[in-house]
Design a protein around this motif. Structure first.
Motif, PDB file in Angstrom:
ATOM      1  N   LYS A  99       0.698  -1.167  -0.103  1.00  0.00           N
ATOM      2  CA  LYS A  99       0.086   0.035  -0.090  1.00  0.00           C
ATOM      3  C   LYS A  99       0.906   1.013   0.173  1.00  0.00           C
ATOM      4  CE  LYS A  99      -3.708   0.490   0.449  1.00  0.00           C
ATOM      5  NZ  LYS A  99      -4.873   0.690  -0.813  1.00  0.00           N
TER       6      LYS A  99
ATOM      7  N   TRP B 102      -3.660  -2.419   8.917  1.00  0.00           N
ATOM      8  CA  TRP B 102      -3.930  -3.563   7.909  1.00  0.00           C
ATOM      9  C   TRP B 102      -4.782  -4.621   8.911  1.00  0.00           C
ATOM     10  CZ3 TRP B 102      -2.760  -8.694   9.147  1.00  0.00           C
ATOM     11  CH2 TRP B 102      -3.256  -9.653   8.312  1.00  0.00           C
TER      12      TRP B 102
ATOM     13  N   ASP C 184      -8.906   3.492   1.585  1.00  0.00           N
ATOM     14  CA  ASP C 184      -7.887   4.686   1.802  1.00  0.00           C
ATOM     15  C   ASP C 184      -8.816   5.922   2.100  1.00  0.00           C
ATOM     16  OD1 ASP C 184      -5.545   3.017   1.489  1.00  0.00           O
ATOM     17  OD2 ASP C 184      -5.680   3.378  -0.790  1.00  0.00           O
TER      18      ASP C 184
ATOM     19  N   PHE D  48      -7.364  -4.815  -1.522  1.00  0.00           N
ATOM     20  CA  PHE D  48      -6.504  -3.814  -1.553  1.00  0.00           C
ATOM     21  C   PHE D  48      -7.066  -2.347  -1.773  1.00  0.00           C
ATOM     22  CE2 PHE D  48      -2.811  -1.504  -3.363  1.00  0.00           C
ATOM     23  CZ  PHE D  48      -1.836  -1.744  -2.465  1.00  0.00           C
TER      24      PHE D  48
END
Length: 379
Positions: free
Chosen positions: A96, A134, A167, A242
């Motif tokens: 990331k 995470w 995000d 992701f």
């Protein structure tokens, strides 16, 4: 900058004992300090770093006169700065960080990858007020600045919001937001607020799903119908990704009958539906819809011709999906146009479905409209 460490043990190995490496005088002190600190860090890590990939590289730090360094290895990257020392990132967090242009966005790490308080999640903090968290149920996602400060004030992932599901991003101009497992935070440049929301509770959701399929069965030419008994049997964890973690999957059971005619008794069936409820792009009009899509369908039937009935019902249910929840009549428009500022949809462990909007005048209106549409679903 070249990494001269591969020359150690070369020419210097042929000089008399105590002479030292003749090239060491040409290695600038900042480079040498970074090289040595990173090498020491690599040696001290509790896992195998793998082979070095490329040379030691440098770049600008937070301050104008600051240089920071990093060395990439097969299984991690180690960063060094004069203020931060040497720290590593690896795994999904490294992936990331690399994809987000981490040094520019977040800074360099000020911690090694570390365990969260729940013993399952992992995180790194960075020196530009950024973090990446995470968890196997979410994936790796970054957050920084005022939104991170407020999330920290609310006790990070142990607080009411849980882990990020994607995000930090800006759905509309002037708003930065983070979508979490249990809500969202909005920043307008001056203050952080909770996102306006509209919630479809567990029982209303069950009623909506039952009514949707009751209408489908009533319109079917196959002489099938629903019994009133129905249930929510399970709610899964979310699923790591992701880009955007996948919401919890809700398992519903609906029960029905098939009128086999005058000569045969009615057949009874049960459908077990694992459904994903999440925001989806409205392909034609822009904006977003609230989609209900199939994860798994299993139909059980009894009586004469039960396997055929089960297959027929499974196919009919699959054809009805995905559904657009509370979509405008006609289907051409997005349920929520771009200016509505929809942040996302989250499914709680109790199967409640919450729609979250930017904290703007338009977003607050959109949340109120969403609440009214939810009420209309159950009229």
């Amino acid at each position: 900058m070249s990494d001269h460490s591969h020359l150690h043990g070369g020419l210097g190995a042929h000089l008399p004992p105590g002479t030292g490496d003749p090239l060491s005088a040409f290695v600038e002190p900042a480079f040498a300090a970074a090289r040595d600190a990173i090498a020491a860090k690599a040696a001290a890590l509790p896992f195998d770093t793998g082979a070095r990939v490329g040379n030691l590289e440098s770049g600008p730090g937070v301050f104008a006169d600051e240089r920071v360094f990093h060395q990439r290895y097969e299984h991690c990257t180690i960063y060094f700065g004069p203020r931060t020392g040497a720290h590593e990132i690896h795994g999904g967090i490294r992936d990331k960080y690399d994809s987000a242009r981490g040094p520019e966005l977040l800074g360099i790490p000020v911690t090694d990858e570390s365990p969260c308080a729940d013993g399952t999640g992992r995180y790194n903090h960075f020196d530009k007020d950024g973090s990446i968290f995470w968890h196997p149920d979410t994936g790796p996602f970054w957050i920084n600045g005022a939104l991170r400060d407020e999330w920290r004030r609310r006790n990070w992932e142990q607080g009411p919001h849980g882990y990020p599901l994607r995000d930090q991003f800006g759905p509309v101009p002037g708003q930065s937001v983070v979508l979490f497992q249990a809500g969202a935070l909005c920043f307008d440049g001056s203050r952080v607020t909770d996102a306006p929301s509209a919630t479809l509770g567990r029982e209303p959701l069950l009623t909506y799903v039952w009514r949707t399929f009751e209408r489908l069965m009533r319109e079917s030419p196959d002489n099938v119908g629903l019994y009133p008994d129905r249930s929510i049997d399970a709610v899964s964890h979310s699923y790591g990704d992701f880009v955007r973690a996948r919401n919890r999957v809700v398992t519903f059971t609906i029960n029905g009958f098939h009128d086999a005619g005058l000569l045969l008794p009615d057949q009874h069936w049960s459908a077990h539906l694992q459904l994903l409820i999440q925001e989806i792009d409205a392909a034609q009009a822009g904006g977003h819809d609230i989609g209900v899509s199939e994860v798994h369908i299993e139909v059980q039937a009894d009586g004469v011709g039960a396997p055929i009935l089960a297959r027929t019902l499974s196919a009919a249910i699959a054809r009805a999906l995905p559904l657009r929840v509370a979509a405008p009549a006609g289907g051409a428009q997005a349920t929520f146009p771009p200016e509505s500022g929809l942040i996302g949809v989250v499914v709680g462990p109790d199967a409640s479905v919450t729609l979250l909007f930017c904290d703007t005048a338009t977003g607050r209106i959109a949340a109120e409209i969403a609440r009214r549409r939810i009420e209309a679903l159950l009229d």
